[in-house]
Design a protein around this motif. Sequence first.
Motif, PDB file in Angstrom:
ATOM      1  N   HIS A  58       0.840  -1.204   0.000  1.00  0.00           N
ATOM      2  CA  HIS A  58       0.000   0.000   0.000  1.00  0.00           C
ATOM      3  C   HIS A  58       0.880   1.262   0.000  1.00  0.00           C
ATOM      4  CE1 HIS A  58      -3.454   2.499   1.632  1.00  0.00           C
ATOM      5  NE2 HIS A  58      -2.415   3.224   2.008  1.00  0.00           N
ATOM      6  N   GLU A  59       1.859   1.274   0.907  1.00  0.00           N
ATOM      7  CA  GLU A  59       2.720   2.457   1.022  1.00  0.00           C
ATOM      8  C   GLU A  59       3.566   2.658  -0.227  1.00  0.00           C
ATOM      9  OE1 GLU A  59       2.261   4.717   3.234  1.00  0.00           O
ATOM     10  OE2 GLU A  59       0.708   3.400   4.004  1.00  0.00           O
ATOM     11  N   HIS A  62       1.783   4.567  -2.854  1.00  0.00           N
ATOM     12  CA  HIS A  62       1.955   6.026  -2.736  1.00  0.00           C
ATOM     13  C   HIS A  62       3.317   6.452  -3.264  1.00  0.00           C
ATOM     14  CE1 HIS A  62      -1.620   6.499  -0.346  1.00  0.00           C
ATOM     15  NE2 HIS A  62      -1.167   5.790   0.665  1.00  0.00           N
ATOM     16  N   ASN A 152      -8.816   3.547   4.782  1.00  0.00           N
ATOM     17  CA  ASN A 152      -7.973   4.639   4.308  1.00  0.00           C
ATOM     18  C   ASN A 152      -8.726   5.657   3.470  1.00  0.00           C
ATOM     19  OD1 ASN A 152      -5.033   4.626   5.057  1.00  0.00           O
ATOM     20  ND2 ASN A 152      -5.366   2.468   4.626  1.00  0.00           N
ATOM     21  N   ASP A 160      -5.760   8.456   3.810  1.00  0.00           N
ATOM     22  CA  ASP A 160      -5.605   8.857   2.408  1.00  0.00           C
ATOM     23  C   ASP A 160      -6.825   9.630   1.923  1.00  0.00           C
ATOM     24  OD1 ASP A 160      -3.163   7.581   2.317  1.00  0.00           O
ATOM     25  OD2 ASP A 160      -4.079   5.675   1.778  1.00  0.00           O
TER      26      ASP A 160
HETATM   27 ZN   LIG Z   1      -2.171   5.213   2.367  1.00  0.00          ZN
END
Ligand SMILES: [Zn+2]
Length: 356
Positions: A58-59, A62, A152, A160
Motif C-alpha cells: 500500500h505504502e 503512494h 484509508n 488517504d
Molecule cells: Zn495510504
Amino acid sequence: MTWSFSLGRILGSELRVHVTFFLLLAWVGFAAYSSGGLPAAVENLIFVLALFACVVAHEFGHALMARRYGIKTPDITLLPIGGLARLERMPEKPMQEVWVALAGPAVNIVIWLILVVLGAGMPLETMAQIDSTGPGLMNRLAYLNLLLAAFNMIPAFPMDGGRVFRALLCLKMDRVKATRVAALAGQIVAVAFGFWGLSVGNPILVLIAVFVFVAANSESHDVAMRSVVRRVLARDAMITEFHALSPTDTLATAAQAVIHTTQHEFPVLDSAGALLGFVTRDRLFTALTGDIPRSDPATSIMVTDIPQVQLACGLETVLDGLHKGAPAIAVCTQAGNMVGYITRENIGELMVIQGR
Ligand SMILES: [Zn+2]
C-alpha cells in the motif's frame, strides 16, 4: 516519529517500523493463542506477516505514484493504522496529490482482486471472525485488504481519504485552511473511534483513535509552519544583536558571556568577522563540569560545521539545516562575513508572531 526503527531499504525508500505496530502483532497473536492454541498462533503469525506485506505494498503504491511526479520518498513507517510514506515534498498540483493518495488504497483493491481470482471467498461471517483462524487465511486476507482500502478512504486526516478531501478543498480555499478542515474531520473521526473502541472494549480501536488524533493535529501544525516558512527569508528571521567570542577567548570568558547575556549560542568570529564556529551553552556546561581547565580556549569545544546561508535564502533551507542537528545557521554576506544567525528558538518565536 522517533519510536521507530529501520528494517532496511527497498526500492529507494527506508522501511521503518513503529513500536506500536508490534503491539498490534502481539495482540493478534495472543488472541489466537488463547482461543486456538499453538497451531492457531502459527497461522496467525503467517497471516500477520502477509498483512504486513499488504501494508508495505500500500505504502509503495503512494511512493511509486509520487515518483511519477518526480518526488522521492526517503522513508516509509509502518503504524497500526497502516503506515506513513514520508514524501520528500508534497505534489504542487492538488490533482497530483489526489492520485498519490488514491494509489495506496488502489494497491489493496488489486491485491483483493488477485486473492478473489485465486479463489478467496467472501462469506459475510468472515467479517466477525477476522481475528480468529476459522475463516481461512485467504478469505481473511481478502477481507483485510478491502478493509484497509475502505478505512484509508475515510475523508479525514491523516487517512488517504483525508488527503483527497484536502486536495479537493484546496481547489476552493488556501492550503492551510483546507488542512485545518480535513484535520478537524480527522479528530472528530478519532473521537468517534475512541468511544466505539471503549464501548466494545477493543484496545486496537482506541490505539487507532489516539494515532489519528495526534497525526491530524501535527499535520495541521506542519502545514501552517511550512506556509510561514515559505514567505520568510533568512534576513527576516535572523538574530542581529548578539555577543560574539574571539578565537583567543577562554572557557572562563565564555562562561561570563552566558551569565551576562540571554544567548545560548555564541558565534566565534575572527578579526575579519568571518565565522569559525559556535560555542553552545550545553557544550560549555559539559566542559565546565568535567576536568577541562577554564583557561583552555573556548574554540576547543566549538561546533565547527555550521551551515552558512545568504541573506535572501528561504527559511526552508534554514529549517532543513536545523533539522540535521546544527545548533545555529549563520547568515553571511557574499564576502563571507557573518551578519546574523538563526536558532530553533527564534524560529519558534517567529511562528508565534507570524503563524496565525
Ligand atoms: Zn495510504
